[in-house]
Design an enzyme around this catalytic site. Structure first.
Site, mmCIF file in Angstrom:
data_model
loop_
_atom_site.group_PDB
_atom_site.id
_atom_site.type_symbol
_atom_site.label_atom_id
_atom_site.label_comp_id
_atom_site.label_asym_id
_atom_site.label_seq_id
_atom_site.Cartn_x
_atom_site.Cartn_y
_atom_site.Cartn_z
ATOM 1 N N ALA A 66 0.823 -1.211 0.000
ATOM 2 C CA ALA A 66 0.000 0.000 0.000
ATOM 3 C C ALA A 66 0.858 1.262 0.000
ATOM 4 O O ALA A 66 0.588 2.223 -0.723
ATOM 5 C CB ALA A 66 -0.907 -0.015 1.229
ATOM 6 N N LEU A 67 1.906 1.256 0.800
ATOM 7 C CA LEU A 67 2.749 2.448 0.920
ATOM 8 C C LEU A 67 3.882 2.448 -0.108
ATOM 9 O O LEU A 67 4.036 3.383 -0.880
ATOM 10 C CB LEU A 67 3.295 2.530 2.359
ATOM 11 C CG LEU A 67 4.195 3.712 2.694
ATOM 12 C CD1 LEU A 67 3.870 4.253 4.087
ATOM 13 C CD2 LEU A 67 5.660 3.308 2.646
ATOM 14 N N GLY A 68 4.653 1.350 -0.133
ATOM 15 C CA GLY A 68 5.797 1.297 -1.046
ATOM 16 C C GLY A 68 5.357 1.336 -2.505
ATOM 17 O O GLY A 68 5.991 1.997 -3.339
ATOM 18 N N LYS A 122 3.943 11.174 15.801
ATOM 19 C CA LYS A 122 3.083 10.282 14.997
ATOM 20 C C LYS A 122 2.415 9.251 15.900
ATOM 21 O O LYS A 122 1.271 8.841 15.680
ATOM 22 C CB LYS A 122 3.913 9.608 13.897
ATOM 23 C CG LYS A 122 3.120 8.689 12.969
ATOM 24 C CD LYS A 122 2.577 9.426 11.763
ATOM 25 C CE LYS A 122 1.476 8.688 11.032
ATOM 26 N NZ LYS A 122 1.874 7.526 10.304
#
Ligand SMILES: NC(=O)C1=CN([C@@H]2O[C@H](COP(=O)(O)OP(=O)(O)OC[C@H]3O[C@@H](n4cnc5c(N)ncnc54)[C@H](OP(=O)(O)O)[C@@H]3O)[C@@H](O)[C@H]2O)C=CC1
Ligand SMILES: CC(C)(CO)C(=O)C(=O)O
Length: 314
Positions: free
Chosen positions: A13-15, A192
């Site tokens: 999803a992120l990479g 965060k």
């Protein structure tokens, strides 16, 4: 055009999202995949995004990290539950004068990477991104996307703004990714956690979306208490976050569309949860500084119980 080369370790999803944006902007990007390798090698990546859909029919896809050419910037985008693979992966893929950029959630990840590649070759980033992998090679980006980028020095001593941070930031900016630079990566990671600890944890324990947690007076109170406890943990590690940051995070989440956190998605999909990186490491750091964080500790033990049940296949 930048000539820096990028390796993306973990095309999920992120990479997959950030790597695809970098390639679309013309950068030379190399993607490491596992279960999606065959599909993505043949069909490339499809990105559905609130910023505009696009697809990359062809990418440099690899199944074995040893086949990736040495790169200037190696982005760690695995779930932290897979970080035991990093010693084997990182040594061959990062150039001698290159840098490993850790974009995972949690605390204490850069020191682990520094043990492998040396503390002068590590940077970290906090990703404010809502993205999911729908199926092999198909990623849906639903909101946000900016990154707070910081350089790493031993023991998270503030590194200031370094030239290599600016270079990486320029590459990301050229790909339309919002970047903010921080002089203090340790503080940015604790900040965060002010979001991730209450929402990731409670979304699993209370089976709720962010909107449900905010709408109910009891869960909202728990969120707020947990946020203050994160501030106490940070303070015990000589990291000062102003009290008003809690209000800022509550307002931020009030404005978010109802969101199923990544930990909740992992739990629902019966995948290991990132409990140690997000809960265990900060708890241990605060504990080492002599501070007990009872509410976070309670959440940690509950999540470990559920994680163990997932492991047992119950
Ligand atoms: N998604 C988001 O919006 C955000 C995520 N993050 C953080 O980013 C990190 C990554 O999360 P996310 O992208 O959501 O996770 P995903 O599970 O979507 O992506 C991780 C990818 O890594 C791959 N992978 C795992 N092990 C290996 C291996 N040994 N070799 C090759 N590939 C491997 C997985 O492949 P396989 O399919 O085979 O498992 C998967 O595609 C986490 O720390 C998360 O907390 C932070 C902010 C927002
Ligand atoms: C706060 C959020 C949901 C998006 O900004 C996020 O960054 C996360 O899931 O870790």
């Amino acid at each position: 055009m930048s000539t820096r080369t990028y390796a993306i370790l973990g095309t999920g999803a992120l990479g997959g999202f950030y790597g695809a944006k970098l390639q679309k902007a013309g950068l030379d990007v190399h993607f490491l995949l596992r279960s999606d390798y065959e599909h993505v090698r043949k069909h490339g990546l499809v990105i559905e995004s609130v910023d505009g859909n696009f697809s990359l029919p062809q990418i440099n896809a690899y199944q074995d990290v040893k086949d990736i050419p040495q790169c200037d910037v190696v982005v760690v985008a695995l779930k932290t539950t897979q970080n035991q693979s990093l010693p084997k992966m990182l040594t061959s893929v990062v150039k001698d004068n290159g840098v490993v950029l850790v974009l995972q959630n949690g605390l204490g990840l850069e020191p682990e990477v520094a043990q492998i590649v040396g503390s002068t070759r590590v940077m970290g980033g906090l990703c404010f991104l809502c993205s999911n992998k729908l199926q092999a090679g198909h990623i849906r980006h639903v909101a946000y996307g900016h990154i707070i980028l910081g350089d790493y020095t031993s023991n998270y001593y503030p590194a200031g703004i370094t030239p290599r941070m600016q270079q990486v930031a320029n590459d990301f900016k050229s790909a339309g990714i919002g970047i903010e630079l921080t002089e203090d990566l340790f503080k940015a990671r604790w900040q965060k956690l002010v979001w991730n600890i209450p929402y990731n944890g409670l979304s699993v324990i209370l089976n709720a979306t962010t909107a449900e947690l905010m709408a109910n007076v009891y869960s909202r109170k728990l969120v707020e208490q947990l946020m203050h406890e994160v501030l106490a943990g940070a303070k015990s590690c000589n990291c000062s976050i102003v009290d008003s940051f809690v209000e800022t995070m509550l307002n931020y989440t009030d404005k978010m569309k109802p969101y199923r956190t990544s930990m909740k998605i992992d739990y629902d999909e019966r995948r290991p949860m990132e409990v140690e990186a997000i809960f265990g490491n900060p708890l241990r750091m605060a504990q080492a500084a002599g501070t007990h964080l009872p509410q976070i500790s309670c959440l940690y033990h509950q999540l470990k119980f559920l994680d163990a049940k997932l492991n047992e296949g119950v």
